[in-house]
Design a protein around this motif. Structure first.
Motif, PDB file in Angstrom:
ATOM      1  N   LEU A  50      -6.616 -11.205  -6.311  1.00 27.99           N
ATOM      2  CA  LEU A  50      -5.570 -11.557  -5.243  1.00 27.99           C
ATOM      3  C   LEU A  50      -6.072 -11.626  -3.905  1.00 27.99           C
ATOM      4  N   LEU A  75       2.355  -9.745 -11.941  1.00 34.19           N
ATOM      5  CA  LEU A  75       1.074  -9.214 -11.829  1.00 34.19           C
ATOM      6  C   LEU A  75       0.806  -8.196 -13.219  1.00 34.19           C
ATOM      7  N   THR A  77      -0.557  -5.302 -12.956  1.00 38.55           N
ATOM      8  CA  THR A  77      -0.274  -4.018 -12.535  1.00 38.55           C
ATOM      9  C   THR A  77      -0.505  -4.051 -11.000  1.00 38.55           C
ATOM     10  N   ILE A  78      -0.073  -2.965 -10.187  1.00 38.15           N
ATOM     11  CA  ILE A  78      -0.148  -3.090  -8.738  1.00 38.15           C
ATOM     12  C   ILE A  78      -0.381  -1.682  -8.142  1.00 38.15           C
ATOM     13  N   SER A  79      -1.234  -1.664  -7.380  1.00 34.90           N
ATOM     14  CA  SER A  79      -1.557  -0.448  -6.705  1.00 34.90           C
ATOM     15  C   SER A  79      -0.773   0.163  -5.851  1.00 34.90           C
ATOM     16  N   ARG A  82      -0.991  -1.589  -2.354  1.00 32.20           N
ATOM     17  CA  ARG A  82      -0.713  -3.066  -2.402  1.00 32.20           C
ATOM     18  C   ARG A  82       1.003  -3.319  -2.634  1.00 32.20           C
ATOM     19  N   ARG A  83       1.497  -2.376  -3.658  1.00 33.95           N
ATOM     20  CA  ARG A  83       2.912  -2.190  -3.760  1.00 33.95           C
ATOM     21  C   ARG A  83       3.451  -2.183  -2.016  1.00 33.95           C
ATOM     22  N   PHE A  86       3.512  -5.142   0.082  1.00 33.59           N
ATOM     23  CA  PHE A  86       4.481  -6.052  -0.368  1.00 33.59           C
ATOM     24  C   PHE A  86       5.857  -5.646  -0.126  1.00 33.59           C
ATOM     25  N   PHE A  93       7.491  -9.301  -6.386  1.00 34.83           N
ATOM     26  CA  PHE A  93       6.485  -9.121  -7.635  1.00 34.83           C
ATOM     27  C   PHE A  93       7.356  -8.569  -8.835  1.00 34.83           C
ATOM     28  N   THR A  95       5.853  -6.597 -12.290  1.00 32.24           N
ATOM     29  CA  THR A  95       4.745  -6.059 -13.346  1.00 32.24           C
ATOM     30  C   THR A  95       5.681  -5.647 -14.599  1.00 32.24           C
ATOM     31  N   GLU A 113      -0.048   5.308 -12.068  1.00 31.28           N
ATOM     32  CA  GLU A 113      -1.337   4.962 -11.945  1.00 31.28           C
ATOM     33  C   GLU A 113      -2.460   5.709 -11.996  1.00 31.28           C
TER      34      GLU A 113
END
Length: 311
Positions: A50, A75, A77-79, A82-83, A86, A93, A95, A113
């Motif tokens: 990304l 996605l 996954t999302i950190s 990043r979440r 967003f 998004f 996941t 995570e």
């Protein structure tokens, strides 16, 4: 392809606008129209890493100049970082465990995570780690590891989960292909990973030197002396996989230093990552984890420095 999200059905249609987009956008995603419940949107599944937040906002604007539908990133996954970005910027998004769709309401479910780090790698995970170290690739696809390592896809999947739990790697997908990518240089990665790594040596004994086979490689002080300034031991040391040798044939004590050799039985094939008649450098370093001999430690530091520094 997802067919539902938290109980809401998803139906897909083709989206033909990508040909009108700049190549750097069209080549970065798979595009589809998705009907989520009774709402339509454009779903973007990344085929590459990304972009930064400012770039993503510009990409969304370009797409919505062609089609006014909401844009949703699909996605793996999302950190946390990043979440948050967003959410703060109202970027939709999906996941497996989290959903943010402001155009139909918001659903969020925490994704774990940071799993509990393992105490030690199992040996299949250790071999995947070593395979990564020797690959010299920043990004290693697990399918490539599966072609070389003697493990099933399920075993490698467990190994990837154990590696991810250390926090030393990024684990994600490029399309359908899963990959691991270190957050550190090779040297720093090896240093940080040592707490999870074990000596490959499972059993040690002695055999007559006439019993040495082609499946055995130099190991222990013999191999370390070949690679460093360490003075070699009078009795040569070899290694072989414990699966390839009956430990009942090992003598527990040295009888004749002129006729006997030391044999280490390893948890995996010592030839797995070796390019010559010696055990590979990193496994060799790990095989001395329990030694307190200062001479050995100096030789190990020399070998590790030469093998990994600058990588």
């Amino acid at each position: 392809m997802r067919t539902s999200v938290f109980g809401i059905s998803i139906k897909y249609e083709e989206w033909n606008g990508q040909d009108s987009l700049p190549l750097y956008i069209s080549a970065s995603y798979d595009f589809r129209i998705a009907c989520i419940g009774n709402k339509r949107c454009i779903v973007l599944t990344p085929t590459a890493e990304l972009a930064t937040l400012p770039s993503l906002k510009k990409q969304i604007k370009k797409i919505q100049e062609l089609d006014k539908l909401p844009v949703v990133f699909d996605l793996v996954t999302i950190s946390n970082y990043r979440r948050k970005s967003f959410l703060d910027n109202n970027i939709s998004f999906i996941t497996d465990k989290q959903v943010f769709l402001p155009f139909i309401g918001t659903l969020l479910m925490e994704e774990i995570e940071d799993q509990k780090p393992p105490n030690k790698f199992v040996y299949s995970t250790q071999q995947l780690f070593l395979f990564y170290m020797y690959s010299k690739k920043k990004r290693l696809y697990t399918s490539d590891a599966g072609k070389e390592l003697p493990y099933t896809a399920m075993t490698l999947s467990r190994a990837v989960k154990q590696i991810k739990a250390t926090g030393l790697f990024f684990v994600a997908k490029d399309g359908v292909n899963q990959f691991i990518e270190s957050k550190y240089s090779r040297y720093e990665l090896f240093e940080r990973a040592k707490i999870y790594l074990s000596s490959p040596v499972r059993e040690v004994g002695y055999i007559d030197k006439t019993q040495v086979t082609e499946d055995m490689v130099f190991a222990g002080e013999t191999a370390l002396a070949e690679k460093t300034m360490l003075n070699p031991n009078r009795v040569k040391t070899y290694a072989i996989s414990e699966k390839d040798y009956d430990k009942a044939l090992l003598a527990k004590e040295l009888i004749d230093p002129d006729e006997d050799v030391k044999l280490e039985l390893w948890a995996y094939k010592p030839k797995q990552f070796s390019k010559d008649k010696n055990a590979d450098d990193l496994s060799l370093i790990l095989s001395f984890k329990d030694t307190h001999d200062e001479r050995i430690h100096q030789a190990i530091d020399e070998l590790q420095e030469r093998r990994l520094q600058g990588q």
